[in-house]
Write a protein that holds these residues in place. Structure first.
Motif, PDB file in Angstrom:
ATOM      1  N   ALA A 153      88.684  56.134  35.236  1.00 47.64           N
ATOM      2  CA  ALA A 153      87.831  55.245  36.026  1.00 47.64           C
ATOM      3  C   ALA A 153      88.656  54.158  36.706  1.00 47.64           C
ATOM      4  O   ALA A 153      88.421  53.824  37.872  1.00 47.64           O
ATOM      5  CB  ALA A 153      86.759  54.625  35.141  1.00 47.64           C
ATOM      6  N   VAL A 154      89.635  53.620  35.993  1.00 49.65           N
ATOM      7  CA  VAL A 154      90.506  52.603  36.582  1.00 49.65           C
ATOM      8  C   VAL A 154      91.290  53.191  37.746  1.00 49.65           C
ATOM      9  O   VAL A 154      91.407  52.577  38.816  1.00 49.65           O
ATOM     10  CB  VAL A 154      91.462  52.008  35.515  1.00 49.65           C
ATOM     11  N   GLY A 155      91.820  54.394  37.578  1.00 52.64           N
ATOM     12  CA  GLY A 155      92.543  55.053  38.663  1.00 52.64           C
ATOM     13  C   GLY A 155      91.656  55.340  39.856  1.00 52.64           C
ATOM     14  O   GLY A 155      92.057  55.164  41.012  1.00 52.64           O
ATOM     15  N   SER A 156      90.425  55.754  39.597  1.00 52.53           N
ATOM     16  CA  SER A 156      89.485  56.039  40.683  1.00 52.53           C
ATOM     17  C   SER A 156      89.119  54.767  41.440  1.00 52.53           C
ATOM     18  O   SER A 156      89.040  54.775  42.673  1.00 52.53           O
ATOM     19  CB  SER A 156      88.224  56.689  40.131  1.00 52.53           C
ATOM     20  N   LEU A 157      88.881  53.683  40.714  1.00 50.32           N
ATOM     21  CA  LEU A 157      88.553  52.426  41.385  1.00 50.32           C
ATOM     22  C   LEU A 157      89.753  51.878  42.155  1.00 50.32           C
ATOM     23  O   LEU A 157      89.597  51.279  43.225  1.00 50.32           O
ATOM     24  CB  LEU A 157      88.041  51.410  40.369  1.00 50.32           C
ATOM     25  N   GLY A 158      90.945  52.100  41.633  1.00 53.04           N
ATOM     26  CA  GLY A 158      92.151  51.712  42.373  1.00 53.04           C
ATOM     27  C   GLY A 158      92.297  52.502  43.664  1.00 53.04           C
ATOM     28  O   GLY A 158      92.646  51.955  44.708  1.00 53.04           O
ATOM     29  N   LEU A 196      83.167  56.845  34.245  1.00 53.66           N
ATOM     30  CA  LEU A 196      82.481  55.797  33.489  1.00 53.66           C
ATOM     31  C   LEU A 196      81.338  56.365  32.664  1.00 53.66           C
ATOM     32  O   LEU A 196      81.092  55.922  31.544  1.00 53.66           O
ATOM     33  CB  LEU A 196      81.977  54.708  34.440  1.00 53.66           C
ATOM     34  N   THR A 197      80.648  57.366  33.195  1.00 53.71           N
ATOM     35  CA  THR A 197      79.594  58.034  32.425  1.00 53.71           C
ATOM     36  C   THR A 197      80.178  58.747  31.220  1.00 53.71           C
ATOM     37  O   THR A 197      79.637  58.675  30.114  1.00 53.71           O
ATOM     38  CB  THR A 197      78.838  59.030  33.316  1.00 53.71           C
ATOM     39  N   ALA A 198      81.303  59.428  31.413  1.00 53.41           N
ATOM     40  CA  ALA A 198      81.954  60.114  30.295  1.00 53.41           C
ATOM     41  C   ALA A 198      82.440  59.112  29.246  1.00 53.41           C
ATOM     42  O   ALA A 198      82.318  59.373  28.043  1.00 53.41           O
ATOM     43  CB  ALA A 198      83.121  60.955  30.809  1.00 53.41           C
ATOM     44  N   GLY A 212      78.052  58.114  15.322  1.00 56.19           N
ATOM     45  CA  GLY A 212      78.493  59.141  14.392  1.00 56.19           C
ATOM     46  C   GLY A 212      78.060  60.543  14.797  1.00 56.19           C
ATOM     47  O   GLY A 212      78.209  61.487  14.056  1.00 56.19           O
ATOM     48  N   GLY A 213      77.527  60.703  15.976  1.00 53.82           N
ATOM     49  CA  GLY A 213      77.108  62.005  16.474  1.00 53.82           C
ATOM     50  C   GLY A 213      77.386  62.105  17.950  1.00 53.82           C
ATOM     51  O   GLY A 213      77.873  61.183  18.564  1.00 53.82           O
ATOM     52  N   SER A 214      77.046  63.235  18.511  1.00 52.01           N
ATOM     53  CA  SER A 214      77.291  63.392  19.943  1.00 52.01           C
ATOM     54  C   SER A 214      76.081  62.906  20.719  1.00 52.01           C
ATOM     55  O   SER A 214      74.967  62.821  20.225  1.00 52.01           O
ATOM     56  CB  SER A 214      77.562  64.865  20.261  1.00 52.01           C
ATOM     57  N   ALA A 215      76.317  62.592  21.984  1.00 50.33           N
ATOM     58  CA  ALA A 215      75.238  62.102  22.846  1.00 50.33           C
ATOM     59  C   ALA A 215      74.260  63.212  23.166  1.00 50.33           C
ATOM     60  O   ALA A 215      73.125  62.954  23.537  1.00 50.33           O
ATOM     61  CB  ALA A 215      75.842  61.528  24.134  1.00 50.33           C
ATOM     62  N   ALA A 216      74.655  64.468  23.019  1.00 47.09           N
ATOM     63  CA  ALA A 216      73.783  65.591  23.327  1.00 47.09           C
ATOM     64  C   ALA A 216      72.725  65.806  22.247  1.00 47.09           C
ATOM     65  O   ALA A 216      71.776  66.547  22.436  1.00 47.09           O
ATOM     66  CB  ALA A 216      74.621  66.858  23.502  1.00 47.09           C
ATOM     67  N   CYS A 217      72.867  65.174  21.102  1.00 48.03           N
ATOM     68  CA  CYS A 217      71.919  65.356  20.005  1.00 48.03           C
ATOM     69  C   CYS A 217      70.659  64.510  20.141  1.00 48.03           C
ATOM     70  O   CYS A 217      69.788  64.563  19.314  1.00 48.03           O
ATOM     71  CB  CYS A 217      72.594  65.024  18.662  1.00 48.03           C
ATOM     72  N   ARG A 218      70.595  63.701  21.170  1.00 51.16           N
ATOM     73  CA  ARG A 218      69.422  62.839  21.335  1.00 51.16           C
ATOM     74  C   ARG A 218      68.216  63.590  21.749  1.00 51.16           C
ATOM     75  O   ARG A 218      67.993  64.376  22.467  1.00 51.16           O
ATOM     76  CB  ARG A 218      69.704  61.773  22.355  1.00 51.16           C
TER      77      ARG A 218
END
Length: 90
Positions: free
Chosen positions: A13-18, A71-73, A84-90
């Motif tokens: 993200a820093v590289g992309s914004l740069g 940034l989303t990643a 303690g889990g993945s975001a896909a488990c919601r």
């Protein structure tokens, strides 16, 4: 840095914004460089240099897109690590 997204999304993200900042700086040459424009018969047109500078508009869009994706990643990675889990488990 942009290619480091799988390993370090925040660095990506820093590289992309740069890169986006660099493209904005280059696009400013359209306004500040007289050679970017040429006088036509009835209206002012872009010169070959001006047309080449317009490609930075596409690169600006791509760098902003990759910044948002990184940034989303990074957010998903921090949410998954914090709960303690993945975001896909919601």
């Amino acid at each position: 840095m942009i290619a480091a997204k799988p390993l370090a999304p925040r660095a990506s993200a820093v590289g992309s914004l740069g890169a986006a900042g660099m493209m904005v700086g280059t696009l400013s040459f359209l306004v500040t460089t007289p050679e970017a424009w040429r006088e036509g018969h009835r209206m002012t047109q872009l010169s070959v240099l001006g047309e080449a500078l317009l490609t930075d508009g596409v690169l600006l869009g791509a760098s902003l897109f990759t910044a948002a994706d990184s940034l989303t990643a990074a957010r998903d990675r921090s949410i998954g690590a914090g709960e303690g889990g993945s975001a896909a488990c919601r």
